[in-house]
Design a protein around this motif. Structure first.
Motif, short mmCIF file in Angstrom:
data_model
loop_
_atom_site.label_atom_id
_atom_site.label_comp_id
_atom_site.label_asym_id
_atom_site.label_seq_id
_atom_site.Cartn_x
_atom_site.Cartn_y
_atom_site.Cartn_z
N THR A 1 0.85 -1.18 0.00
CA THR A 1 0.00 0.00 0.00
C THR A 1 0.88 1.23 0.00
O THR A 1 1.86 1.30 0.74
N PHE A 2 0.52 2.22 -0.83
CA PHE A 2 1.24 3.50 -0.86
C PHE A 2 0.56 4.44 0.13
O PHE A 2 -0.63 4.72 0.02
N GLU A 3 1.34 4.91 1.10
CA GLU A 3 0.83 5.80 2.14
C GLU A 3 1.85 6.89 2.42
O GLU A 3 3.05 6.62 2.43
N THR A 4 1.37 8.09 2.69
CA THR A 4 2.28 9.14 3.13
C THR A 4 2.48 8.99 4.63
O THR A 4 1.62 8.45 5.33
N GLY A 5 3.59 9.45 5.13
CA GLY A 5 3.85 9.42 6.56
C GLY A 5 4.41 8.13 7.09
O GLY A 5 4.65 8.02 8.30
N VAL A 6 4.62 7.12 6.26
CA VAL A 6 5.25 5.89 6.74
C VAL A 6 6.77 6.04 6.64
O VAL A 6 7.28 6.91 5.94
N LYS A 7 7.47 5.15 7.34
CA LYS A 7 8.93 5.18 7.29
C LYS A 7 9.41 4.88 5.86
O LYS A 7 8.72 4.22 5.09
N ARG A 8 10.60 5.39 5.55
CA ARG A 8 11.22 5.06 4.26
C ARG A 8 11.43 3.55 4.22
O ARG A 8 11.72 2.91 5.23
N ALA A 9 11.29 2.96 3.06
CA ALA A 9 11.42 1.50 2.92
C ALA A 9 12.77 1.00 3.43
O ALA A 9 12.85 -0.08 4.02
N ALA A 10 13.82 1.78 3.23
CA ALA A 10 15.17 1.36 3.64
C ALA A 10 15.33 1.34 5.15
O ALA A 10 16.29 0.74 5.66
N SER A 11 14.43 1.96 5.91
CA SER A 11 14.59 2.02 7.37
C SER A 11 13.97 0.80 8.08
O SER A 11 14.14 0.65 9.29
N TYR A 12 13.26 -0.05 7.37
CA TYR A 12 12.68 -1.25 7.98
C TYR A 12 13.77 -2.31 8.15
O TYR A 12 14.63 -2.46 7.28
N PRO A 13 13.74 -3.05 9.25
CA PRO A 13 14.73 -4.13 9.41
C PRO A 13 14.46 -5.24 8.39
O PRO A 13 13.32 -5.56 8.09
N VAL A 14 15.54 -5.78 7.86
CA VAL A 14 15.45 -6.85 6.86
C VAL A 14 15.69 -8.18 7.57
O VAL A 14 16.66 -8.32 8.32
N PRO A 15 14.82 -9.17 7.36
CA PRO A 15 14.97 -10.45 8.06
C PRO A 15 16.09 -11.31 7.46
O PRO A 15 16.50 -11.09 6.32
N PRO A 16 16.56 -12.30 8.22
CA PRO A 16 17.52 -13.26 7.67
C PRO A 16 16.85 -14.01 6.51
O PRO A 16 15.64 -14.19 6.54
N PRO A 17 17.53 -14.42 5.53
CA PRO A 17 18.97 -14.38 5.31
C PRO A 17 19.44 -13.12 4.58
O PRO A 17 20.56 -13.06 4.09
N PHE A 18 18.60 -12.09 4.52
CA PHE A 18 18.92 -10.88 3.76
C PHE A 18 19.55 -9.78 4.60
O PHE A 18 19.85 -8.72 4.08
N ASN A 19 19.74 -10.00 5.88
CA ASN A 19 20.24 -8.96 6.77
C ASN A 19 21.77 -8.86 6.78
O ASN A 19 22.34 -8.23 7.65
N GLN A 20 22.42 -9.46 5.82
CA GLN A 20 23.87 -9.36 5.70
C GLN A 20 24.21 -8.20 4.78
O GLN A 20 23.39 -7.77 3.97
N LYS A 21 25.42 -7.68 4.88
CA LYS A 21 25.82 -6.50 4.12
C LYS A 21 26.15 -6.81 2.66
O LYS A 21 26.19 -5.91 1.85
N ASP A 22 26.36 -8.05 2.31
CA ASP A 22 26.82 -8.37 0.96
C ASP A 22 25.70 -8.86 0.03
O ASP A 22 25.96 -9.55 -0.93
N VAL A 23 24.47 -8.49 0.31
CA VAL A 23 23.35 -8.92 -0.53
C VAL A 23 23.33 -8.03 -1.79
O VAL A 23 23.11 -6.83 -1.70
N PRO A 24 23.53 -8.63 -2.97
CA PRO A 24 23.65 -7.82 -4.20
C PRO A 24 22.31 -7.47 -4.83
O PRO A 24 21.30 -8.14 -4.62
N ARG A 25 22.35 -6.41 -5.63
CA ARG A 25 21.18 -6.07 -6.45
C ARG A 25 21.21 -6.99 -7.67
O ARG A 25 22.20 -7.09 -8.37
#
Length: 190
Positions: free
Chosen positions: A148-172
């Protein structure tokens, strides 16, 4: 009209008729079995995936995905977006690197700002679906994310990412190339 070729006369109409019959036979001969799904331990499968559920229009959305194929034949990721009140957008494809064909873990980046509209209405709902295909057309399980698109929510990048994606080397892995349309502009709502 006849054409003489190597001492033999060939009727051009006959060639067209035979070619047409061949095309019709190929189209209606039930070639549906080409892309058969694999099952069991040989199936390509998305093992983990994650995307936030609420985002501001124009934000960068990362759709995290991990998949594996014991055969090592994965070639592309499909992303489909369905928008409530509008319908389905054309599929966005990301082609995998040869090193990612047996297993990959990364994210698809979607810059949600669209060249087709300066905004989307508050509470616009979409459903984003991802799947992976191999070189034979076999498709993995499809995972769906309501967003859902909403104003006033946190930026997408500020949400915690769950394992196994919470490592720094996850590529685009690539970009989702879908331009949203705001329904109020199409309908002329004020």
């Amino acid at each position: 009209m006849e054409i003489e070729k190597g001492g033999t006369k060939v009727d051009r109409k006959w060639i067209y008729r035979v070619s047409g019959v061949v095309v019709v036979l190929v189209l209606f001969s039930g070639l549906q079995g080409w892309a058969q799904s694999r099952s069991g331990s040989n199936a390509l499968v998305i093992t983990h995936a994650f995307a936030v559920e609420k985002i501001m229009y124009g934000d960068i959305l990362k759709v995290y995905i991990e998949a594996e194929d014991p055969q090592g034949e994965m070639v592309k990721i499909a992303t489909v977006v369905d928008q409530a009140g509008y319908g389905r957008y054309p599929t966005s494809w990301v082609y995998l690197k040869p090193t990612d064909r047996k297993h990959f873990k990364g994210y698809l980046q979607w810059n949600t700002f669209s060249s087709k509209t300066p905004f989307v209405s508050e509470w616009t709902q979409i459903t984003l679906t991802v799947s992976v295909s191999d070189r034979f057309g076999n498709e993995s399980n499809a995972l769906t994310f309501p967003i859902t698109f909403e104003t006033g929510v946190k930026r997408a990048a500020s949400y915690p990412v769950p394992p196994p994606f919470n490592q720094k080397d996850v590529p685009r892995l690539g970009f989702i190339n879908i331009d949203l349309i705001d329904l109020t502009i199409i309908r002329g709502d004020d």
